[in-house]
Design an enzyme around this catalytic site. Structure first.
Site, mmCIF file in Angstrom:
data_model
loop_
_atom_site.group_PDB
_atom_site.id
_atom_site.type_symbol
_atom_site.label_atom_id
_atom_site.label_comp_id
_atom_site.label_asym_id
_atom_site.label_seq_id
_atom_site.Cartn_x
_atom_site.Cartn_y
_atom_site.Cartn_z
ATOM 1 C CE1 TYR A 56 2.309 0.916 4.374
ATOM 2 C CE2 TYR A 56 2.324 -0.887 2.815
ATOM 3 C CZ TYR A 56 1.642 -0.249 3.698
ATOM 4 O OH TYR A 56 0.298 -0.788 3.992
ATOM 5 C CG LEU A 205 -0.493 -14.129 10.769
ATOM 6 C CD1 LEU A 205 0.605 -14.332 10.297
ATOM 7 C CD2 LEU A 205 -1.326 -15.426 11.229
#
Length: 331
Positions: A56, A205
């Site tokens: 990341y 989500l």
């Protein structure tokens, strides 16, 4: 916040973790100061599991987590999960699970994170050129050496999970799972439960879709969304219709659509620890509030009837995952 156990060896953490990827990549520019505030707010609200990876931001994310931990009272209560196996070079993005490289990747993450031991160390993606058992054997040596407490794997097949767990107990398997993407219920989830491996859903989500805050215009602001088939053309139209149904059920329960989506996941079993990511302080609090929502079986049935599992549209796009084609679909 409620605590949950991942795996068979007593790794206990908060029922909800914090996915940190968005602080460094994927969802547009981020501010380190605001990201650190978001981490601190999550911990204040009872989140103890921070999920990052060496890939990341090419190390930036682990360094950011280190800065946040250094400024945090009660740092010992926080658990850090990180991953190796996705490598970013000038030639592009690749996979490396070679056993002889595992220790070096771990040592580099320990240095960036500023910790002596990693609580949960994942193989981020399986290297197709290396049997997973060989990679996990090298990871197990890190446990023996006191560099890592627990092992995990991410985006594996059921067969790969079994092979990994046969070498060393696997505490957690990470994979995409949400109301939008339920295919893991057909294979990896049953296998993990058979083995006693904890479930850590990322993108719980639906890459923001389940917050009911996205529309056709805002989808294009994220690399992770605009290239994903679920956010394109008629698929997006069908999925936004599903979101309206989700909103109606959430309104009836006096919670937000995002809280309902997370509460649904949490209700799937006490071996489930979702890791939603967000850079907004208000969203951090909203997500944490989902752990206080207890859905009855009648409410879960009503949700399934209103937001039909087979009505979601579009395959998924994600790097080096074993399956991208939707199986649970009405199309």
């Amino acid at each position: 916040m409620q605590q949950r156990r991942l795996g068979r060896n007593g790794f206990t953490t908060s029922a909800l973790g914090l996915g940190c990827m968005g602080f460094s990549q994927g969802y547009g520019p981020a501010d380190d100061g605001e990201s650190i505030k978001a981490i601190h707010r999550a911990v204040e609200l009872g989140v103890t599991l921070l999920d990052t990876a060496m890939s990341y931001g090419q190390g930036h994310n682990e360094q950011l987590v280190a800065r946040a931990l250094a400024e945090l009272a009660g740092r010992d209560e926080v658990q850090v999960a990180t991953k190796f196996g996705i490598v970013r070079t000038e030639q592009g993005v690749g996979l490396d699970g070679r056993p002889e490289h595992v220790r070096g990747y771990c040592d580099a993450s320990l240095l960036r994170l500023g910790v002596d031991i990693i609580d949960l160390y994942y193989l981020h993606r399986v290297d197709p050129g290396v049997p997973i058992g060989e990679t996990v054997q090298a990871m197990a040596q890190l446990v023996d050496d006191g560099k890592v407490r627990h092992l995990g794997v991410s985006e594996v097949t059921a067969e790969q999970l079994r092979a990994a767990d046969a070498v060393h107990p696997i505490a957690a398997v990470q994979f995409e799972w949400s109301m939008v993407w339920r295919d893991p219920e057909l294979d990896i989830i049953p296998a993990a439960r058979e083995l006693g491996v904890g479930l850590v859903p990322y993108s719980p989500l639906g890459r923001g879709l389940l917050t009911a805050t996205l529309d056709r215009d805002t989808v294009g602001s994220s690399d992770f969304r605009r290239t994903d088939p679920r956010f394109q053309d008629t698929n997006l139209e069908r999925n936004l219709a599903q979101i309206q149904a989700l909103r109606a059920v959430a309104d009836g329960l006096a919670i937000t659509p995002g809280q309902l989506a997370l509460a649904w996941l949490l209700a799937q079993g006490d071996d489930v620890v979702p890791i939603p990511g967000t850079r907004r302080l208000d969203r951090v609090a909203e997500n944490a509030g989902a752990t206080d929502v207890e859905l009855s079986q009648a409410e879960l049935d009503r949700l399934d009837a209103a937001v039909r599992p087979e009505a979601w549209a579009g395959d998924r796009r994600s790097f080096a995952v074993p399956a991208t084609t939707r199986t649970i679909s009405g199309s």
